[in-house]
Design an enzyme around this catalytic site. Structure first.
Site, mmCIF file in Angstrom:
data_model
loop_
_atom_site.group_PDB
_atom_site.id
_atom_site.type_symbol
_atom_site.label_atom_id
_atom_site.label_comp_id
_atom_site.label_asym_id
_atom_site.label_seq_id
_atom_site.Cartn_x
_atom_site.Cartn_y
_atom_site.Cartn_z
ATOM 1 N N HIS A 158 0.700 -1.090 0.093
ATOM 2 C CA HIS A 158 0.080 0.144 0.089
ATOM 3 C C HIS A 158 0.790 1.345 -0.167
ATOM 4 O O HIS A 158 0.459 2.366 -0.189
ATOM 5 C CB HIS A 158 -0.992 0.022 1.251
ATOM 6 C CG HIS A 158 -2.065 -1.026 1.239
ATOM 7 N ND1 HIS A 158 -3.369 -0.739 0.885
ATOM 8 C CD2 HIS A 158 -1.886 -2.462 1.279
ATOM 9 C CE1 HIS A 158 -4.075 -1.898 0.798
ATOM 10 N NE2 HIS A 158 -3.036 -2.844 0.956
ATOM 11 N N ASP A 366 3.507 9.521 -0.799
ATOM 12 C CA ASP A 366 2.436 8.660 -0.338
ATOM 13 C C ASP A 366 1.947 7.603 -1.563
ATOM 14 O O ASP A 366 2.414 7.929 -2.796
ATOM 15 C CB ASP A 366 1.133 9.735 -0.359
ATOM 16 C CG ASP A 366 0.206 9.311 0.704
ATOM 17 O OD1 ASP A 366 0.124 8.231 1.197
ATOM 18 O OD2 ASP A 366 -0.574 10.046 1.157
HETATM 19 P P1 ADQ Z 1 -2.961 6.169 4.823
HETATM 20 O O1 ADQ Z 1 -1.577 6.732 4.647
HETATM 21 O O2 ADQ Z 1 -3.772 5.789 5.801
HETATM 22 O O3 ADQ Z 1 -3.213 4.903 3.956
HETATM 23 P P2 ADQ Z 1 -4.693 7.368 2.847
HETATM 24 O O4 ADQ Z 1 -5.061 6.693 1.438
HETATM 25 O O5 ADQ Z 1 -4.896 8.974 2.571
HETATM 26 O O6 ADQ Z 1 -3.745 7.442 3.650
HETATM 27 O O7 ADQ Z 1 -6.314 6.940 3.548
HETATM 28 C C1 ADQ Z 1 -6.516 7.508 4.562
HETATM 29 C C2 ADQ Z 1 -8.081 7.195 4.946
HETATM 30 O O8 ADQ Z 1 -8.327 7.640 6.114
HETATM 31 C C3 ADQ Z 1 -9.135 7.936 4.067
HETATM 32 O O9 ADQ Z 1 -10.059 7.002 3.781
HETATM 33 C C4 ADQ Z 1 -9.639 8.978 4.722
HETATM 34 O O10 ADQ Z 1 -10.739 9.365 4.470
HETATM 35 C C5 ADQ Z 1 -9.470 8.478 6.201
HETATM 36 N N1 ADQ Z 1 -9.084 9.631 7.157
HETATM 37 C C6 ADQ Z 1 -8.391 10.500 7.220
HETATM 38 N N2 ADQ Z 1 -8.410 11.339 8.116
HETATM 39 C C7 ADQ Z 1 -9.538 11.157 8.689
HETATM 40 C C8 ADQ Z 1 -10.294 11.771 9.670
HETATM 41 N N3 ADQ Z 1 -9.953 13.006 10.358
HETATM 42 N N4 ADQ Z 1 -11.510 11.253 9.866
HETATM 43 C C9 ADQ Z 1 -12.006 10.243 9.455
HETATM 44 N N5 ADQ Z 1 -11.344 9.417 8.186
HETATM 45 C C10 ADQ Z 1 -9.999 10.066 7.919
HETATM 46 C C11 ADQ Z 1 -2.036 3.846 3.301
HETATM 47 C C12 ADQ Z 1 -1.058 4.564 2.392
HETATM 48 C C13 ADQ Z 1 -1.799 5.378 1.210
HETATM 49 C C14 ADQ Z 1 -2.678 4.351 0.489
HETATM 50 C C15 ADQ Z 1 -3.730 3.746 1.519
HETATM 51 C C16 ADQ Z 1 -4.745 2.552 0.830
HETATM 52 O O11 ADQ Z 1 0.061 5.135 3.074
HETATM 53 O O12 ADQ Z 1 -0.842 5.852 0.221
HETATM 54 O O13 ADQ Z 1 -3.573 5.275 -0.053
HETATM 55 O O14 ADQ Z 1 -2.931 3.021 2.397
HETATM 56 O O15 ADQ Z 1 -3.745 1.878 -0.129
#
Ligand code: ADQ
Length: 474
Positions: A158, A366
């Site tokens: 991921h 990311d």
């Molecule tokens: P993350 O580093 O966690 O994931 P991201 O892809 O942005 O990063 O996913 C975050 C998730 O958490 C999103 O669905 C977002 O809506 C949710 N989220 C963030 N802040 C929030 C809040 N305050 N309240 C509720 N929900 C919140 C890892 C990798 C990424 C990759 C994903 C999936 O680091 O690069 O995209 O896995 O593969």
């Protein structure tokens, strides 16, 4: 269809109140498991102080079984907090300066992977396909192969795979590279990640590249391919449309009092570029004083990994930084930055994305960044907001019509914030339309089906180029 086994560090158990609170990844994997029948194994999140660890906790939901194992204090310290989060995470996000390599942690990481293999082994049936997720579990297939497992095993990373000069700075690089060759399918978020991986193999003389996606090593072949992860696009768009009537939405509109909303949503993590973003927002306000009192940045940032010192320090830094900007530029009736350390439910988040004129998605690095895709899905097609996106997020490889920025360039990002706020509606619509088509097409179900299709060795859907793979016996 073969039964599916999913393995990940943590297991999202089904929410009692339905899917709305679960993330897209959990929903897609649960629906793949439900369609085929299957099992999801991972850490329960519980730490036990006595050894040996007790039996698996087994839970059942329809035809999905969940198998949860506890870990010991030492396991969590060495495998999870140690090697996974203080070596692999920083290295894969290009932060060699933060990697704290220790032999004890490395040994613990391989030991816990062996332990996961021993827990999974008795549950595997002959034709099961096994899908392992993320950087915590890289050596798991190698451990399973060692114990005689011949099933098809896939791995999805991921997070980014870094360039060879960065990856090879980690002392156990060859062990990890070789262990990956035990999989049948290795999935990355982008082509660039796959190319970085291929370059590491080539540099270390491990195996041979047979084609764009096909490799061989130690007498077997495997494919390594980009599978950009997506979201539940239509479901998320629906949540955003429905959010207009909620109390939170009304209160938020009222409190904005006509000001434009700029939004940032990230876990508190150094890879997300939050401090550079606040610097850029401050620079924007200073260079464009006309916007002072007319915009508000809402930065929603739940705390994460607080047990790791860098994360604890960052909580303090970001809070102080937001406070300093508010003190310097704010007025009695205007707070430039609202900084919130909370997790929101998905419907609330969807509504806030829709209300925002601009989203700042500016990670320094990311894997994909799902916030970018959620923001696009949540927009009103008649009056869409603008996505300002770091070129170092995997999402930038797909969402080329976003306003792409270099997050290290604070002044450049500040200028793009100004351009985004001033963007005419027809340009916003044209950019959004094209991004929305991509987010719809590459949704999380497509991602899941494509990966599982390759893992099963299915025929390629028409028009999709598929690697030609010989099945090799092991
Ligand atoms: P993350 O580093 O966690 O994931 P991201 O892809 O942005 O990063 O996913 C975050 C998730 O958490 C999103 O669905 C977002 O809506 C949710 N989220 C963030 N802040 C929030 C809040 N305050 N309240 C509720 N929900 C919140 C890892 C990798 C990424 C990759 C994903 C999936 O680091 O690069 O995209 O896995 O593969």
């Amino acid at each position: 269809m073969s039964r599916l086994i999913v393995v990940s560090n943590r297991v999202p158990l089904p929410a009692k109140n339905g899917a709305a609170s679960a993330g897209g990844l959990a929903v897609a994997l649960q629906s793949a498991l439900a369609a085929r029948g299957g099992l999801w194994l991972g850490w329960s999140g519980k730490i036990c102080s006595d050894e040996p660890v007790g039996p698996l906790t087994m839970l059942k939901d329809g035809n999905i079984e969940y198998a949860l194992t506890d870990l010991t204090d030492l396991d969590v310290e060495e495998y999870y907090q140690g090697f996974a989060n203080r070596v692999l995470w920083p290295i894969c996000h290009y932060r060699l300066d933060l990697a704290e390599y220790g032999r004890r942690e490395m040994t613990g990481y391989f030991r816990v992977n062996q332990f996961f293999a021993s827990r999974l082994l008795p549950l595997i049936q002959k034709d099961d396909v096994i899908w392992i997720h993320d950087y915590h579990l890289i050596p798991l297939a190698e451990e399973l192969r060692r114990q005689g497992v011949k099933n098809r095993i896939g791995f999805f990373l991921h997070i980014p795979w870094p360039a060879p000069d960065v990856f090879l700075a980690m002392p156990v690089h060859d062990e990890l590279l070789k262990s990956l060759t035990a999989y049948d399918v290795i999935g990355f978020q982008t082509r660039q990640d796959r190319e970085n991986f291929a370059a590491c193999l080539a540099r270390q003389n491990i195996g041979e590249r047979l084609g764009e996606e096909e490799f061989s090593a130690a007498g077997r072949t495997f494919i390594a391919r980009p599978y950009p992860i997506g979201i539940e696009t239509d479901e998320f768009a629906k949540l955003a449309r429905q959010a207009g009537n909620t109390t939170l939405h009304k209160r938020m509109r009222q409190s904005l009092d006509g000001k434009e909303l700029i939004i940032g949503v990230d876990r508190l993590d150094y890879s997300k570029g939050i401090t550079q973003r606040i610097d850029a927002f401050e620079t924007f306000l200073t260079r464009h004083p006309d916007y002072q009192r007319k915009v508000t940045l809402l930065q929603i940032t739940p705390k994460s990994r607080s047990e790791v010192p860098e994360y604890e320090a960052m909580q303090k830094t970001v809070a102080e930084q937001a406070g300093r900007v508010n003190g310097a530029l704010g007025t009695v009736d205007w707070v430039p930055i609202r900084y919130v350390n909370r997790s929101l439910r998905r419907p609330a988040l969807a509504g806030l994305y829709r209300m925002a004129k601009v989203a700042l998605v500016t990670p320094l690095r990311d894997g994909m960044n799902l916030v970018a895709k959620e923001f696009v899905a949540a927009q009103d097609e008649d009056d869409p907001g603008v996505l300002l996106l770091s070129r170092f997020a995997g999402a930038a490889h797909e969402l080329k019509e976003a306003m792409l920025v270099n997050p290290y360039d604070v002044e450049g990002t500040a200028d793009v914030i100004a351009r985004s706020l001033a963007m005419p509606r027809d340009e916003r619509q044209a950019r959004w339309k094209s991004m929305m088509a991509t987010v719809r097409e590459n949704n999380v179900f497509t991602w899941c089906d494509t990966f599982l299709g390759d893992l099963a060795g299915d025929e390629a859907p028409e028009g999709v180029e598929q690697p030609r793979l010989k099945r090799v016996s092991r």
